[in-house]
Structures are given as C-alpha cells and as structure tokens.
Design an enzyme around this catalytic site. Sequence first.
Site, short mmCIF file in Angstrom:
data_model
loop_
_atom_site.label_atom_id
_atom_site.label_comp_id
_atom_site.label_asym_id
_atom_site.label_seq_id
_atom_site.Cartn_x
_atom_site.Cartn_y
_atom_site.Cartn_z
CG ASN A 46 2.07 0.13 4.06
OD1 ASN A 46 1.78 -1.03 3.79
ND2 ASN A 46 3.28 0.64 3.89
N GLY A 47 0.09 -1.92 6.20
CA GLY A 47 0.54 -2.92 7.16
C GLY A 47 -0.60 -3.83 7.55
CE LYS A 51 10.19 -3.12 -8.41
NZ LYS A 51 10.64 -4.25 -9.23
CD GLU A 102 13.88 -13.84 -11.96
OE1 GLU A 102 13.41 -14.37 -10.95
OE2 GLU A 102 13.63 -12.67 -12.30
CB CYS A 145 -0.94 0.08 1.18
SG CYS A 145 -1.96 -1.38 1.39
CD GLU A 160 6.92 -11.24 -11.79
OE1 GLU A 160 6.44 -10.77 -10.74
OE2 GLU A 160 8.14 -11.28 -12.01
NE ARG A 193 4.57 1.54 -0.36
CZ ARG A 193 5.62 1.07 0.26
NH1 ARG A 193 6.80 1.16 -0.28
NH2 ARG A 193 5.51 0.49 1.43
CE LYS A 253 10.56 -11.21 -13.40
NZ LYS A 253 11.52 -11.17 -12.34
CG HIS A 292 13.45 -37.88 -10.75
ND1 HIS A 292 13.69 -39.20 -10.42
CD2 HIS A 292 14.64 -37.37 -11.16
CE1 HIS A 292 14.96 -39.47 -10.59
NE2 HIS A 292 15.57 -38.37 -11.03
CD1 TRP A 300 -1.20 -6.00 -3.93
CD2 TRP A 300 -1.06 -6.80 -1.85
NE1 TRP A 300 -0.97 -7.35 -4.02
CE2 TRP A 300 -0.88 -7.87 -2.76
CE3 TRP A 300 -1.02 -7.08 -0.49
CZ2 TRP A 300 -0.65 -9.18 -2.35
CZ3 TRP A 300 -0.81 -8.37 -0.07
CH2 TRP A 300 -0.62 -9.41 -1.00
C1 F6R Z 1 9.29 -10.67 -9.13
C2 F6R Z 1 9.55 -9.76 -8.04
C3 F6R Z 1 9.35 -10.25 -6.66
C4 F6R Z 1 10.40 -9.62 -5.72
C5 F6R Z 1 10.09 -10.00 -4.28
C6 F6R Z 1 11.15 -9.49 -3.33
O1 F6R Z 1 9.57 -10.11 -10.36
O2 F6R Z 1 9.89 -8.63 -8.25
O3 F6R Z 1 9.37 -11.63 -6.59
O4 F6R Z 1 11.65 -10.08 -6.10
O5 F6R Z 1 8.85 -9.48 -3.92
O6 F6R Z 1 11.25 -8.11 -3.39
P1 F6R Z 1 12.56 -7.38 -2.90
O7 F6R Z 1 13.67 -7.79 -3.80
O8 F6R Z 1 12.23 -5.92 -3.00
O9 F6R Z 1 12.81 -7.81 -1.49
#
Ligand code: F6R
Length: 623
Positions: free
Chosen positions: A98-99, A618, A498, A2, A505, A27, A502, A521, A74
């Site tokens: 926020n929290g 994010k 990874e 948030c 998501e 956020r 990507k 397996h 969020w």
């Molecule tokens: C995926 C992504 C998330 C962050 C995760 C940790 O693309 O961005 O999986 O990597 O939320 O966030 P940070 O790195 O800010 O601790």
Amino acid sequence: MCGIVGALAQRPIMAVLLEGLKVLEYRGYDSAGVAVLDHGTAHVVKTAGKVAVLEAEVKAQGCDGPIGIAHTRWATHGKANEVNAHPHQVGNIILVHNGIIENYQELKHKLSFEGYTFKSETDSEVLAALIHYYQHRELKPDSSLKIHTSKFNAFNQALNEVKGTYGVAVIDTENPDAIFVARSGSPLVVGCGIGENFVASDIIALLPVTSKFIYLEDGDRGIIGRDHVMLFDRDQVLVNRPVQSIQVNPEILGKGPYKHYMQKEIFEQPEALRNTLMGRLDEDNVSANAFVAQEEQAHDFLEVLKHIEHVEMVACGTSYHAALVGKYLIEEHAGISVNVTIASEYRYKRTIVPPNSLFVTLSQSGETADTLAALELAQRQGYRHTLAICNVDNSSLVRMSQYVFLTRAGREIGVASTKAFTTQLIALLLLTIALGRAHHEIDEHEGANLIASLHQAPAVVHTVLQLDAKIQELSSDFVGKEHALFLGRGPMYPIALEGALKLKEISYIHAEGYASGELKHGPIALIDSKMPVIVVAPDNLWLPKLISNIEEVKARGGKLYIFSGKNFGHSAEATMIDLGTVSPFIAPLVFTVPLQLLAYHVAVINGTDVDHPRNLAKSVTVE
Ligand code: F6R
C-alpha cells in the site's frame, strides 16, 4: 490507499483474509488478490473488481493454508486489472503493498539490467523483485545466520533503496513461518493472537480474530512469527511497541435496518453530534478538557489559545469544506485571521508563517497522505502549536499532533463522508467559542447563547431528518440530469461546495458549488430550464443578498430547490423545503443534512454503488 491483511496461524486462514478484505474495501475496491502457502506451495488468486469476485474465484479453486497475505487495491500505477492486482510474486517472494514507490522506474531499470522481467505495470512488483534480488544476488544465505535474519537483511536492504511510501507484507515460499512487514507513510497494525498473529492496514479487518494490537510507528519494520513479533525502528534498533487492548463492538460494522452505510451514517448524526459534545461544554465556554494535549507537560489548550494570533487550517475533500466553514465562524466570532488550504497544495508551496500561529488539520481517517505530509511540513516550519480534529483515535494524524479533538462520530464506512463532516463542524464551533472567549471577543452572555444553540444541534438535526420522505420524492426530478448548481453565501458557501461534492461523488451528476454572488461572473450562463439549482438559504445576515441571487436564477428560467429557514414565499419556479428557524451559529451543520439526503436518494435512483462509488476510496493514503 489499498487494504492489506496477513495471517500466520496453525489453521487455514483464507476465511480470515477474505473477511478482513471485505471490511477494508473502504480503502479501495478496483481489484483484489490473495496468496496462501500450503506445505511450501504458493497459491495466488487475483481478480479485477470487488472482493466478492475474488471470493467466488477462491471458492472455485478451493485453496487455503496456514499463512497468507491479501490485498484490495485502489490503482495508482497501472490499470485496475487482474495482472496489476496484488499480491505480486517474484520467485519465492510474494508481496502486498500500500503506497507509492516513487523511484520505481529507476529500480526497474536496474533490475531489468540484472535480468528481471515484469508482468505488471505496478511499482509494487518492482519492490518484490528488489527484495528477491537482494536475497539471491547479494546476500548469499549465510549458514551461520538464521534463515529469518539473512532474509530480513535482504528485505531491509531493498527497503533502504526505496523512495516513497509503503505499508508492506511479504511472505516467502522458502520460509513459511514468517511474514515480513514494514511501514513508512502507510498505516499498518499487528494483531496478536495465541499461537497466531496477523497484520492489517486497519484494526477493523482483524476484529473477528483478536482485540490486541500493536501499532507500527512510521519507519518500523519487523518479523511476524506465530508466537512472536519482532519490530525494529527506523534506525533498525529492536523496539518494544506496546500491545493495546481495543474493544470494538463488531456490530457497529453492520448496516442495521438501513440499505446503505451512508444512509445509516446520515441518520446516526444526532447521536454522533451528541457524543461529540458530551462533557465538552461549560455554561459559557468550552470545557478545559475538550481539546486534549498529547504530552503531559503541554499547556492547557484554552491557555494556549490566548496567545494565538492566526490559525492555519489544512485538509482535503469534505474535511477541507469543514475548514472553510471554520474560517467564516472564527473570523466572525473570534476576530482571529484564518487561512485554509487544500493539503496537497499546502505541501508544495511556500508558506509565510505568521507569529503565534496555530496549525489545524482536519481529517476523518487521520491517514490522508497529503494532510499528514502538510502537518510534517508545518512542524518543520515552526508553527507554535498543532491541533488535529480527527475521527480516528490512534491514527497517524492524532499521534503526530500536539493537541487533539476527537470527533466521536463513530466509525464511518460509507465512502462519502457525512457524520464525520457534521462532527468536524461541532469541533470548529467549539474552537470558535474557545478562541472568542480567550480573546474577549465573545463575552459570557454571548458564550452562553452560543453554547445553548450547540446543545440544540442534535435535536434540530433529528427534526431535519424527518424531511427524508419529502427529499426522496423530489430526488426523482434529478433523473436524467447531467449537471446541478449549488448556491450559498457566507458560511453556507462551503456547504454548497459540500452539497455539490456529495451529489457528484455518489450519483455521478456533475455538480458545482458557488458563492451565489459569483453567479453573474460566469456560471449564470449555464442556467436554463433544465438546470437544477439548489440553494442553501437559512435565515442569516446574508439572506437578503441571497434572495436577489435567487431572483436572478428565476429570471432565467432555472429550476430552483430552496432549503430555507424562513418562508419567503412560494412560486411556481421554486420547490421550497422549509427547515424552520435554526440558530445561524449551527445552521451550516443543520443545512448540510438535507443535501446529504438529496445526494443519497439521487444516487439510489441512479442505481450507483452508493457506499463504494467508482474510482474512489475512503482513505486516501497515497499522494
Ligand atoms: C468525500 C470524502 C473525501 C474525504 C477526503 C479526506 O465525501 O469523504 O473528500 O473527505 O478524502 O479524507 P479525511 O477526512 O479522512 O482526511
């Protein structure tokens, strides 16, 4: 998560609040709201959806005023709808939060007994009611006390009863000259103007109005007036937090010639890598200043490494994948054992701390709640040293850690992490060399070779980015696909994870990453002519084994896309994308880039909101 913005000025501040919210959408962006006070009258506007929807509604209603708070949400407690959107108003109290208030059910029960009713399903409305309760039921306004003091006491009393995390900003229709703020586990910063002050979850929300900021420490609470800011620490002692001048070019927040932030950030990688390496390499070792001690008396990090016998790494999401690559690299080149754990797992399990261990956290934002909690726990568990690899200076993680490596990727706005990941890999490559040299596992000659390959990384990534058009072309093969498999071996296994993250998501295609030896397996059962199988196949130690796994997929009619570093023959079943010869040391970083491009182009074709994929934020500042 948030995002919060608040402003107190002598001019209408709606535009400041809405512009601030727009940049805080990273956020969370499932609903938004704003409240302003205009001559004692509150105008609260809330909408489901992104800030643009709120902006249109505010325009339609035409409200404004010199004091206000705003929020982009969020959802944690309660659906993402208008009622659950913040601000929450209970009588004269209007709050954004926020929290997570963990004991909100208990508090709700107590307040219901006192006659309070609730409109929303949120924990935040309960906090607004609790502040109201203490103002009106317990602390009868005392004429001998200033109105701020009496009301602030009630604010404190309510927060003292709360368990959980919060960044909060509260305005009061009876007191239009102050915003009350508090921070516990969620970031909050005060922006200082002339005759006006602001508050936000992140300085970027306030860059158009000020360059002077006061970072609240965890546990701080305070009163923001137009001409003053009073802050109290967790012991409720008045404190003087420094005002910091921070110059950020607001242009970095633009997309430039790119369609999306994610695309821009993918293409910024050569520069981000260059910046992250700059001034940190000597001829055959990492320079002494690469890892920075937070305290003056602390030992030089390269000296500290000589005594390190084990490394524990903790992170979430993409940062966790970087840590997994780090494990392969450090164990291979430096001969030091490494354990990697997802932060949300680490914080609730028993951990055996081997002697002389280094605890490493990785985070783009430095505000991820689980990672912060894991670090706090590690500090209590007696780790000898802590290191944060982080992209945001002044973030909570940076401030809590003993040693810091700032990744200098520049601000990452796209929700899907790209340049933060590859610069984290640079940090881990440096840590590998530093540990290997400290333990005499890497001699001068090998050190110089590894350093030379690091110097090449920005240019090699630049070359790989030229594959963009080719990758865009093949991304049309993914139209209508519901599943995809990513395969890799050794340090490329986390890269496969990874790549899958990507793709899933941002394009919403279900994707899984596997160590290719695991295929037989179980997952091999999924393979048929419809299943795209993406293989990350640089020329390294593991390649012969990986080629056998590729044959297993071919034999079952799988549709292969092979990102290779060595031409091992074309065949009708496989689309080959040749990246050329790449040093195995930097290969994890280089081979990540085409997977980012693939995910990006597939998402664009699928028509998703690339920079704001559904249900995500994010910065995950809640547990
Ligand atoms: C995926 C992504 C998330 C962050 C995760 C940790 O693309 O961005 O999986 O990597 O939320 O966030 P940070 O790195 O800010 O601790």
